[in-house]
Write a protein that holds these residues in place. Structure first.
Motif, PDB file in Angstrom:
ATOM      1  N   CYS A   1      -4.134  -0.435   0.017  1.00  0.00           N
ATOM      2  CA  CYS A   1      -4.799  -1.582   0.432  1.00  0.00           C
ATOM      3  C   CYS A   1      -6.504  -1.648   0.618  1.00  0.00           C
ATOM      4  CB  CYS A   1      -4.424  -2.020   1.947  1.00  0.00           C
ATOM      5  SG  CYS A   1      -4.746  -0.501   3.080  1.00  0.00           S
TER       6      CYS A   1
ATOM      7  N   CYS B   1      -7.979  -0.748   7.263  1.00  0.00           N
ATOM      8  CA  CYS B   1      -7.895   0.423   7.886  1.00  0.00           C
ATOM      9  C   CYS B   1      -9.080   1.287   8.392  1.00  0.00           C
ATOM     10  CB  CYS B   1      -6.924   1.340   7.065  1.00  0.00           C
ATOM     11  SG  CYS B   1      -5.659   0.785   6.396  1.00  0.00           S
TER      12      CYS B   1
ATOM     13  N   CYS C   1       1.005  -1.041  -0.217  1.00  0.00           N
ATOM     14  CA  CYS C   1       0.031   0.167   0.029  1.00  0.00           C
ATOM     15  C   CYS C   1       0.905   1.223   0.157  1.00  0.00           C
ATOM     16  CB  CYS C   1      -0.883  -0.065   1.299  1.00  0.00           C
ATOM     17  SG  CYS C   1      -1.787   1.471   1.380  1.00  0.00           S
TER      18      CYS C   1
ATOM     19  N   CYS D   1      -7.422   4.230   2.567  1.00  0.00           N
ATOM     20  CA  CYS D   1      -5.906   4.679   2.322  1.00  0.00           C
ATOM     21  C   CYS D   1      -5.900   5.560   0.811  1.00  0.00           C
ATOM     22  CB  CYS D   1      -4.870   3.467   2.057  1.00  0.00           C
ATOM     23  SG  CYS D   1      -4.370   3.068   3.933  1.00  0.00           S
TER      24      CYS D   1
ATOM     25  N   CYS E   1      -0.137   3.175   3.772  1.00  0.00           N
ATOM     26  CA  CYS E   1       0.296   2.674   5.153  1.00  0.00           C
ATOM     27  C   CYS E   1       1.405   1.571   4.992  1.00  0.00           C
ATOM     28  CB  CYS E   1      -0.904   2.057   5.795  1.00  0.00           C
ATOM     29  SG  CYS E   1      -1.511   0.395   4.999  1.00  0.00           S
TER      30      CYS E   1
HETATM   31 ZN   LIG Z   1      -3.194   0.907   3.182  1.00  0.00          ZN
END
Ligand SMILES: [Zn+2]
Ligand SMILES: [Zn+2]
Length: 191
Positions: free
Chosen positions: A95, A143, A69, A99, A72
């Motif tokens: 991801c 996330c 990703c 994000c 992150c």
């Molecule tokens: Zn991410």
């Protein structure tokens, strides 16, 4: 010429020519092929270049980024992953939509398009015209706050009836996620 200078030169040539024979590099730099092999070893280790039958070629940058990703740095390979197509032809992957929205906020002017998948139908859609459902009862273990993309507001509303949550448009979802993240440590972003 130092090995590091030769490496820089080789990378420059590869950017222009994509592919080079070891014999050709050795001729141009006036050093032995053995020396060239020693010079390029770190480049091979860092996966900047890859070997072909008798030469080397540049590894495309999106290939190197594709498993992780860009926001992150978690490994991303699920159907939640989102692609950001940038104006320099690079493709970044995140991801999940969470994000992607935050990454977009970081580099707005460089992003041409954002490709995600409708959460229900799994079809590919453009994030900029999608709507996003936040705060549903379903936890996808990526996330937080998570954002689920939907192509149609109608289907998002139907989903909302079962799983709750709040529907936002693209820009609204960015603001909502950012607001919620302020001062909290729920994102995995490495600083
Ligand atoms: Zn991410
Ligand atoms: Zn995620």
């Amino acid at each position: 010429m130092l090995p590091i200078e030769r490496r820089q030169q080789i990378l420059l040539w590869l950017e222009q020519e994509a592919y080079l024979r070891i014999s050709e590099i050795s001729k141009r730099l006036e050093v032995s092929e053995m020396t060239i092999y020693r010079d390029i070893k770190p480049l091979l280790d860092q996966q900047k270049v890859s070997k072909t039958s008798n030469g080397i070629r540049l590894v495309p940058r999106q290939q190197m980024l594709s498993t992780c990703c860009s926001y992150c740095h978690k490994v991303s390979h699920s159907r939640l992953s989102v692609q950001l197509i940038k104006s320099n032809q690079l493709v970044e992957q995140t991801c999940c939509a969470h994000c992607a929205l935050l990454r977009y906020q970081d580099c707005r002017e460089d992003v041409l398009q954002i490709i995600c998948r409708d959460f229900l139908t799994d079809t590919t859609i453009s994030a900029q015209i999608a709507c996003f459902l936040l705060h549903t009862d379903i936890n996808l273990h990526c996330c937080q706050p998570q954002a689920l993309p939907f192509e149609s507001v109608h289907q998002a509303q139907q989903f909302q009836k079962g799983f709750g949550g709040v529907i936002y448009d693209f820009e609204g979802a960015i603001v909502a996620i950012q607001t919620e993240m302020t001062g909290s440590a729920c994102c995995h972003k490495e600083t």
